[in-house]
Design an enzyme around this catalytic site. Structure first.
Site, short mmCIF file in Angstrom:
data_model
loop_
_atom_site.label_atom_id
_atom_site.label_comp_id
_atom_site.label_asym_id
_atom_site.label_seq_id
_atom_site.Cartn_x
_atom_site.Cartn_y
_atom_site.Cartn_z
N HIS A 203 81.53 54.80 17.18
CA HIS A 203 81.50 56.05 17.92
C HIS A 203 80.11 56.67 18.02
CE1 HIS A 203 85.78 57.04 18.88
NE2 HIS A 203 85.86 55.87 18.26
N SER A 207 82.12 52.60 23.17
CA SER A 207 82.46 51.23 23.54
C SER A 207 81.55 50.75 24.66
CB SER A 207 83.91 51.17 24.03
OG SER A 207 84.78 51.48 22.99
N LYS A 229 97.39 53.45 27.41
CA LYS A 229 97.10 52.04 27.68
C LYS A 229 97.25 51.22 26.40
CE LYS A 229 93.87 48.99 29.95
NZ LYS A 229 92.59 48.82 30.63
N ASP A 230 96.79 51.79 25.27
CA ASP A 230 96.97 51.12 23.98
C ASP A 230 98.45 50.98 23.65
OD1 ASP A 230 94.33 50.67 23.43
OD2 ASP A 230 94.05 52.45 22.20
N GLU A 273 97.17 27.75 6.61
CA GLU A 273 97.38 28.30 7.94
C GLU A 273 96.29 29.30 8.32
OE1 GLU A 273 101.99 27.53 7.84
OE2 GLU A 273 100.74 28.35 6.28
#
Lengths: 388, 96
Positions: A203, A207, A229-230, A273
């Site tokens: 921040h 972004s 949107k998230d 894995e």
């Protein structure tokens, strides 16, 4: 003024997830951060409840988990959610890193969130490894607890003593299981703290965006635009997760881990894995250098801000680098697959070639492609100026 | 709030070019169709967008898939009777 903007703590919340200015053009590939935060939340919540009934003792660990699965109301849901979200954690982390690599998110001024992200990756893998050991099935004991801790014996001079110190005995045993449980409970909180630092550093500069240009030209608020949107991908994830947990809970696991750990019987093959770095370890004949290479394969992400010589951020306008990005993705996939195969030909050679390609991507291909593309741009610009 | 030498700006001081002449248009809320053309639009443009990226990701994946299938077939052969015989004749794995 609203309390959200007055209260010293709520003001922080406001500046991070309500009024925070976000670039308008960030795509769905920027959604993995919120998914990872959700994963960490689910893991801590389910983990706390699982710990209420789990017993960290070599004689009881496996049975206590079976008891959670059979006797506890919806215990199976808790346990399967914890196990499958761990797998999704890896999927999202790899996707999150791939997004960062594709759009060169690591470039200045965002070196700090990238570097902290690499540390989070290492710590998250360690946490997942410890958790897998707690089940105390065959794959827990051999695949992870024994093979991975034995890597420490490669440390020169003190190696063997150090492994015994980590085990708390002469082999993986009760002391090992107890300390692994203790650390598996502790590390997620360290992870959460680091995730907050990841956000703090992000921040500072905000972004990046798919075009790689300044994000300041066009911004909209985090809430409601990106909160919703998230939520789209969060609900999609919860849908897929609930189908997997209720219908295919063992899809991403290994059947050997349903056999209780037995120090007298070694499983036919060891399949760690989600760790393609295991193939890198096996590609190098020397144990010490193999271990160094395996850790280097993770830490090498730290060199990206220096290794990337391009003047342009992101692959949107860099065709050559875009191609090589997919080469890295395929190399990564091959290492994933080789790690699950027996160490015989032709898998050994393929693993060695893929390991070489993996490392050269970071220290040779990326800087070289940057220089080539910079030069081509310069030549094109000079030609254009010459025509005037 | 961000200070100097910081990439991001806060509302009203983004650091981007000065905005002027902002015009806002909107459709009457009674006429809005939020998901209009979502599916049909994606079928056409989604395929076009992904197709435009194909030259970059298809060759690496094709090579990767070829290596994968080749290695699996080779491993299968190595573990077959014919493979064992061939290895024995070549002088490898003498104990078979």
């Amino acid at each position: 003024m609203r309390i959200l903007k007055q209260n010293p703590i709520l003001r922080l919340v406001n500046s991070y997830i309500v009024d925070s200015p976000q670039p308008t053009n960030i795509s769905y590939l920027w959604n993995f951060g919120s998914l990872l935060a959700l994963c960490l939340g689910i893991q801590i919540l389910t983990g706390v409840f699982l710990a209420m009934r789990y017993t960290a003792h070599v004689d009881l660990a496996f049975d206590s988990i079976e008891s959670i699965m059979r006797d506890v109301s919806y215990g199976w849901a808790l346990r399967y959610t914890h196990a499958n979200v761990a797998s999704f954690f890896f999927i999202f982390v790899y996707a999150h890193i791939a997004r960062g690599l594709y759009y060169n998110s690591y470039k200045s001024p965002r070196v700090a969130p990238w570097s902290i992200g690499v540390i989070i990756l290492v710590l998250m893998m360690a946490t997942a490894f410890l958790g897998y050991c707690l089940v105390y099935g065959q794959m827990s004991l051999w695949g992870l607890a024994t093979v991975i801790t034995n890597l420490l014996s490669a440390i020169p001079w003190i190696g063997n003593d150090f492994v015994e110190f980590v085990w708390g005995g002469f082999s993986v045993g009760n002391a090992t299981l107890n300390r692994f449980f203790s650390l598996h409970y502790l590390l997620p909180f360290v992870l959460a703290a680091l995730a907050i630092v990841h956000m703090l550093t992000l921040h500072t500069h905000g972004s990046s965006n798919p075009l790689g240009i300044s994000s300041n030209v066009d911004k909209i608020a985090m809430h409601p635009y990106f909160i919703f949107k998230d939520l789209v991908t969060i609900y999609l994830f919860l849908l897929v997760l609930s189908i997997i947990v209720t219908q295919y809970p063992n899809l991403m696991g290994h059947s050997d881990n349903y056999i209780p750990a037995n120090p007298m019987v070694t499983p036919a093959s060891i399949v760690p894995e989600w760790y393609p770095f295991y193939a890198i370890l096996r590609s190098i004949p020397s144990k010490l250098f193999g271990v160094i290479a395996m850790f280097a394969a993770l830490l090498i992400y730290l060199v990206m801000p220096i290794a990337d010589t391009s003047r342009i951020r992101g692959n949107q306008f860099r065709p050559l680098n875009k191609f090589f990005f997919w080469v890295l993705v395929v190399t990564f996939g091959i290492l994933f697959w080789i790690g699950s195969q027996h160490p015989v030909e032709p898998f050994v050679t393929i693993g060695q070639v893929a390991t070489t390609l993996y490392f050269s991507w970071f220290i040779i291909i990326t800087p070289l492609v940057g220089i080539i593309e910079n030069s081509l741009f310069d030549i094109a610009l000079l030609a254009k100026e010459g025509n005037k | 709030m961000p200070g100097p030498k910081v990439y991001i700006g806060w509302w009203g001081a983004m650091g981007g070019p000065k905005q002027k002449g902002i015009t806002q248009y909107s459709i009457s809320p009674y006429r809005q169709r939020a998901l209009k053309g979502m599916l049909s639009g994606y079928i056409v443009h989604g395929i076009r967008r992904i197709g435009a990226q194909a030259p970059y990701f298809v060759p690496p994946f094709a090579v990767g898939y070829f290596v994968y299938t080749w290695a699996k077939a080779k491993d299968h052969y190595n573990n077959s009777k014919a493979g064992h015989l061939a290895a024995m004749q070549a002088g490898e794995h003498g104990d078979h």
